[in-house]
Structures are given as structure tokens and as C-alpha cells.
Design an enzyme around this catalytic site. Structure first.
Site, mmCIF file in Angstrom:
data_model
loop_
_atom_site.group_PDB
_atom_site.id
_atom_site.type_symbol
_atom_site.label_atom_id
_atom_site.label_comp_id
_atom_site.label_asym_id
_atom_site.label_seq_id
_atom_site.Cartn_x
_atom_site.Cartn_y
_atom_site.Cartn_z
ATOM 1 N N HIS A 233 2.345 13.387 -4.952
ATOM 2 C CA HIS A 233 3.457 14.514 -5.193
ATOM 3 C C HIS A 233 4.938 14.667 -4.685
ATOM 4 O O HIS A 233 6.107 15.310 -5.425
ATOM 5 C CB HIS A 233 3.039 15.862 -3.704
ATOM 6 N N LYS B 251 -5.645 13.613 7.102
ATOM 7 C CA LYS B 251 -5.657 15.084 6.693
ATOM 8 C C LYS B 251 -7.145 15.490 7.006
ATOM 9 O O LYS B 251 -7.936 14.707 7.017
ATOM 10 C CB LYS B 251 -5.822 15.350 4.809
ATOM 11 N N ASP B 252 -6.783 16.395 7.947
ATOM 12 C CA ASP B 252 -7.801 16.921 8.840
ATOM 13 C C ASP B 252 -8.526 17.818 7.964
ATOM 14 O O ASP B 252 -10.187 17.527 8.481
ATOM 15 C CB ASP B 252 -7.091 18.249 10.143
ATOM 16 N N ARG B 253 -8.104 18.581 7.139
ATOM 17 C CA ARG B 253 -9.490 18.762 5.568
ATOM 18 C C ARG B 253 -9.715 17.777 4.933
ATOM 19 O O ARG B 253 -10.995 18.108 4.840
ATOM 20 C CB ARG B 253 -8.605 20.151 4.931
ATOM 21 N N HIS C 32 -1.712 18.882 -8.252
ATOM 22 C CA HIS C 32 -2.990 19.711 -9.106
ATOM 23 C C HIS C 32 -3.135 20.547 -8.797
ATOM 24 O O HIS C 32 -2.575 21.246 -8.349
ATOM 25 C CB HIS C 32 -3.755 17.758 -8.544
ATOM 26 N N ASP D 106 -10.971 13.487 -4.564
ATOM 27 C CA ASP D 106 -10.711 14.153 -4.401
ATOM 28 C C ASP D 106 -10.726 15.245 -5.252
ATOM 29 O O ASP D 106 -10.343 16.359 -5.990
ATOM 30 C CB ASP D 106 -10.622 15.056 -2.571
ATOM 31 N N HIS D 107 -9.658 15.012 -6.297
ATOM 32 C CA HIS D 107 -9.065 15.349 -7.464
ATOM 33 C C HIS D 107 -8.369 14.928 -8.116
ATOM 34 O O HIS D 107 -7.548 13.889 -7.776
ATOM 35 C CB HIS D 107 -8.671 16.668 -6.809
ATOM 36 N N ASP E 99 -1.820 11.118 -2.151
ATOM 37 C CA ASP E 99 -1.649 12.189 -2.694
ATOM 38 C C ASP E 99 -0.738 12.494 -2.508
ATOM 39 O O ASP E 99 0.436 13.155 -3.439
ATOM 40 C CB ASP E 99 -2.430 13.160 -1.934
ATOM 41 N N THR F 156 -6.944 19.645 -1.707
ATOM 42 C CA THR F 156 -7.743 18.346 -1.026
ATOM 43 C C THR F 156 -9.044 19.312 -0.623
ATOM 44 O O THR F 156 -10.304 18.327 -0.571
ATOM 45 C CB THR F 156 -6.857 18.006 -0.703
HETATM 46 ZN ZN LIG Z 1 -5.731 15.553 -2.223
#
Ligand SMILES: [Zn+2]
Length: 542
Positions: A288, A156-158, A472, A329-330, A284, A74
Site C-alpha cells: 500500500h 492485524k486483528d481482522r 487491491h 488473503d488477496h 500488505d 483483507t
Molecule cells: Zn490484506
């Protein structure tokens, strides 16, 4: 090199053929990232979309774009979307890595933390863009004209930070119990934040039985995974905060904030163009937790479709010209137990001997050294030789580690940091990159491991059956390939399965607002979205 030229020629011809409708210079640039929205999921579900994702398909569609690098996680993925750069340049090599030079006891760092803040650790992080080494589109827009506003909202913060960058005016992300902002972003919270937080708290307080959409019926089959069962929709129990992240309510709440900010900040109506980044993260968590091929993912993606439709409606209501890019992001893939059922017999979970802690114990015994000898976040990717290993043994221990990894049938390749340091940055069409090229695009000599371990395809790096069943992060195409869609109302659409990259997004968007980007500063290249009148890449400094 030849095929790169052909690709360039095809892009130019396509753009020229597109039509005479010119793209209006946008007043709002909107980037939407759908976390783990692989090209495979896009291909599978696109006939079912009826709202925003259907409308985006009338624009410019690259169904097989690339997050080109090996570490398909991510944080690295989001760091490529609006910087024009691979993780080797953004410095975001993984979600977490080791920095043994840190003063603190915890040597693991989180990609979106600031380790210089006292008390910050990899588990108690202070969210920050500290580790992002390059400017984002928003940073560049603000540098060109400080009146541009940069707003970033994500689950998500990231995601919010890596797309927003270093100079955000507004940034909001979910912290597990509410939407919060960064330390030091001194802004009174807009009213929409409290409204959404209250609505989420009220929703989590109740049991909720999701409704199976008619279009998802054929996906609804229970599959046994360890002691669990996935594939059919299940009730969310009152008070289950982690389950909120896999529910339709999560992206809905993030979208509500984005829409509220478009409206209340009057985005697009200032003196300079504004930038809005939106990270829809629930896909995501669904992938998961229950994998990608059950009724859960089907319902989730129909939810994304609806939320994207709501975002487009809010943009329409501004009556300002806008451009939207949507990507991921992926990629990702399903859990090995269901992949096996669906015809890939090699799909499996990682062997526990490959866990860094176990590999480390083995080497400690072999060389009579104190454990840990090796440090690593995951069985694959960056593996670090501990600083405590004495100088005279380091080369031998590293060679032994490499040979142990290579002897394991689940390992495809092992690269040393020295090998990657000597390579030049990959060039040429991304679909022809070698495995080494992919790792080189994720490699930062200051941050990467001493060894970089590649799994074989369809080896899921999760040993057992905990809260995450699928993931991933591999260098294989199912984790690299993502859709890249550009849309503006009235745009002359086309579709091409060309290997464009997420790093091409920044120069493409920058060209639309005539923002010069020195070519040497980025890895991507401008995609001409409009060859009729506009030739949108004509300003590009090459
Ligand atoms: Zn991700």
C-alpha cells in the site's frame, strides 16, 4: 461443468502420481497468511527464496490459487481461508460496510468489531468475531474435541480473528503500539508477549537504516509518485510507529510470538490436534505504502522467506507431525504510476467524481433530496441508498445512480442487489467465473449494498497521494490470484497451476485429521494431497 470434472480427474491422477509417501496425521495444523502475497509476487520472487518459502516449494504448490470473490480485501479474504466458505456465506463482505439499522450515529461497521459493545464505533472498535457467520477449522476442531487448542497471531486483528474464529485459546494482534488480545479472552499473557512488546518498543525508539539485500539491487530504482518517491529503501526515523508496520521488524515480531507460543504451549503435544494461525501483515503495508515492484517489496518478501523458515524450524523442534498451508488473503498490484512505466498505459487513479460523497451530492441535487443519498466506503464495491430517501423515489434514484456509474469510463459493470439475490451461488472452475459470479460470491443480502460497482482493470481507487499509494480490492485476477502451498517434512511434492481456491483449504486440512465436514455447510472441496497410500480425501462426506 465438464471442465470441473476434468479438473477433478486431473487432481486425482496427480495425487496418485505423487508417490507412495503417506502424509502423517498432523498434531499441529499451521495456516500462514501473507497479506497481499499475490500469485504474481510469488511468481516473480520465488527464485530468490532461500529459506522457508524455498522449503515450502518442495511440497505441494498451487501457484495460481484463488480468492474467488469480487471484494478482494483483507477481512473477506481471511474469512475464506479456514472456513471453507466464500464471503457470501461467511458474512464478511468487505473490511467495512454500512448498516443503517444500527442504533449508534456511526452507521459504518468494521468487519472485526462488535457493534453491540457500548462505545464501539467503526473508528474505535472492539475487536470481535461477532460478524463471522460460520465456524472456522479451529472452531470445528474444538467442537469435536475440546482438548484441541486454537491459537491465532497476526499483525492485524481482522486476520487473527477471521482465521481463528469464535473459540480461540490465544489470540494476539498488533494494535498500533503493542500486541494485545481480545476482550473476554481470559488468559494470563504468556511471557513471550511482554518480551516482544518490549523489543518492539526498543526498536521503534531508534533510527533504522534497512540494508538492501544483494538480490534486490535490480529492483532499486526511484520512481516519482505525486510529491513522493518510492522504489528505494529509506531510513525509518525513531518514534515513527506507522513506519514500523512497513519494516522487516513487524513480521519478525509476529513470528517471534508464534514461535514462542509453539514452544511454551507445547503445541502438538496435547491429547488432540492443535491449530495455529499466523498472519504476516507487513507485506500488505509495504504494497500500500510504496507499491509492489520496488526494492522495498523485494526486501520484505525475503524477510517473509526468513520468517517462514524460522516458523518451520520451531515446528521441527517439536518433533511432532505437522502440516503447514501458506496462502494470502488477496492479491494486489503496483501503483499506477509505475505500472504505466512498465507498459500498461491505462493504469490510472480513480476519478474523484466516483467518490461516494460526490456521487451522492450529484443525486441529492438532481432529486432535490438532503445529502447523503448514497453511502459507500470506497468508489467501487458496495454502495447503499440512504434510508432517508423516501419510498416513492427509491427505485428512480437507484436507477439514476446506476446509469451515472455506467456512464463513467472507469466503471466496468454495476449490479443491483436484486440481480445478485436472484443468482445462484457460482459453480464450476473459478477461473471461468463471470464478473457477476465473483460479486455473487461476496454478496450477503443482509449486509451488501444496493448497488455493487466494478471498476475497470488497473483503476486504483485512491484519488491522490496520501499514506497509501496502491491497493487491491478489485474483482480482477491480479487481486484474486494467490499461491496455495501445502507442506509437511518428507511430503511428496508436486506443482500444478490448477484453479484451486482458498475455500478448498478447510476441507483439505479437515480430511487429514478425519474431521467430518458436511458438504452442504461449505463451498470448498477437499484436495487429495496424497494419492499413494493415503487418499487424504477418502473420509470426505459428499
Ligand atoms: Zn490484506
Amino acid at each position: 461443468m465438464k471442465s470441473r470434472l476434468i479438473l477433478a480427474a486431473i487432481l486425482t491422477v496427480l495425487a496418485a502420481a505423487a508417490t507412495a509417501q503417506s502424509i502423517s496425521q498432523p498434531r499441529i495444523i499451521v495456516a500462514i497468511s501473507v497479506d497481499q502475497f499475490s500469485a504474481d509476487l510469488f511468481a516473480e520472487y520465488r527464485p530468490l527464496f532461500r529459506a522457508g518459502l524455498k522449503r515450502l516449494q518442495s511440497g505441494i504448490v498451487f501457484p495460481d490459487g484463488y480468492q474467488s470473490h469480487a471484494a478482494t480485501e483483507t477481512c473477506p479474504g481471511h474469512s475464506t481461508i479456514l472456513t471453507g466458505s466464500h464471503p457470501a456465506r461467511t458474512g464478511i463482505i468487505a473490511n467495512e460496510w454500512y448498516d443503517q439499522s444500527l442504533e449508534r450515529a456511526d452507521k459504518k461497521v468494521y468487519c472485526a468489531e462488535d457493534p453491540t459493545v457500548p462505545g464501539s464505533s467503526s473508528t474505535n472498535t472492539t475487536a470481535s468475531a461477532y460478524f463471522l457467520k460460520v465456524p472456522t477449522l479451529g472452531d470445528r476442531m474444538k467442537a469435536a474435541d475440546p482438548r484441541s487448542r486454537v491459537v491465532s497471531v497476526a499483525g492485524k486483528d481482522r486476520a487473527a480473528i477471521m482465521m481463528g474464529g469464535h473459540a480461540m485459546d490465544q489470540v494476539w494482534f498488533w494494535n498500533g503500539k503493542s500486541y494485545v488480545t481480545l476482550r473476554g479472552v481470559a488468559t494470563p499473557a504468556p511471557a513471550i508477549i511482554a518480551q516482544v512488546n518490549a523489543a518492539v518498543a526498543a526498536s521503534v525508539a531508534k533510527d533504522e537504516m534497512p540494508v538492501l539485500p544483494e538480490a534486490c539491487r535490480s529492483h532499486s530504482h526511484a520512481v516519482a509518485v505525486g510529491d513522493k518517491s518510492v522504489g528505494v529503501l529509506r531510513e525509518r526515523k525513531a518514534g515513527d510507529w506507522p513506519a514500523f508496520r512497513t519494516s522487516l521488524a513487524f513480521d519478525h515480531a509476529t513470528t517471534d510470538i508464534a514461535i514462542g507460543l509453539i514452544r511454551d504451549l507445547h503445541l502438538g503435544q496435547g491429547a488432540a490436534p492443535d491449530m495455529l494461525a499466523i498472519g504476516l501483515s507487513a507485506t500488505d503495508y509495504v504494497g500500500h505504502t510504496v507499491g509492489t515492484e520496488g526494492a522495498e517489496m523485494c526486501a520484505q518478501l525475503l524477510g517473509v522467506d526468513e520468517n517462514v523458515g524460522r516458523i518451520l524450524a520451531a515446528l521441527d523442534a517439536t518433533h511432532e507431525p505437522y502440516i503447514v498451508v501458506l496462502t494470502a488473503d488477496h492479491g494486489g498490484h503496483d501503483l499506477p504510476e509505475r505500472i504505466k512505466v512498465h507498459g500498461v498505459p491505462d493504469a490510472t487513479r480513480v476519478d474523484a467524481s466516483l467518490l461516494p460523497a460526490n456521487m451522492s451530492k450529484r443525486l441529492a441535487a438532481e432529486f432535490n433530496l438532503p445529502d447523503p443519498v448514497l453511502l459507500g466506503v470506497s468508489p467501487f464495491g458496495d454502495i447503499y441508498l440512504a434510508r432517508t430517501v423516501p419510498e416513492n423515489l427509491r427505485a428512480r434514484v437507484l436507477a439514476a445512480a446506476k446509469s451515472h456509474y455506467l456512464a463513467q469510463p472507469q466503471v466496468a459493470a454495476v449490479f443491483t442487489a436484486d440481480e445478485l439475490r436472484r443468482m445462484s451461488a457460482p459453480a464450476g472452475p473459478v477461473d471461468e467465473w463471470s464478473l457477476a459470479d465473483r460479486f455473487r460470491a461476496s454478496f450477503d443480502p443482509e449486509r451488501s449494498g444496493d448497488l455493487l460497482v466494478a471498476s475497470k482493470p488497473y483503476v486504483t481507487p485512491i484519488v491522490g497521494f496520501g499514506s497509501y499509494l496502491a491497493t487491491h480490492g478489485s474483482p480482477w485476477n491480479y487481486d484474486r490470484r494467490v499461491p496455495i502451498l501445502f507442506y509437511q517434512p518428507g511430503i511428496a511434492g508436486f506443482e500444478q497451476a490448477l484453479p484451486v481456491e482458498t475455500v478448498d483449504i478447510l476441507p483439505t486440512l479437515a480430511a487429514l485429521i478425519h474431521l467430518p465436514i458436511p458438504t452442504a455447510e461449505i463451498d470448498g472441496r477437499c484436495i487429495d494431497l496424497d494419492g499413494g497410500e493415503g487418499h487424504t480425501c477418502q473420509d470426505e462426506r459428499r
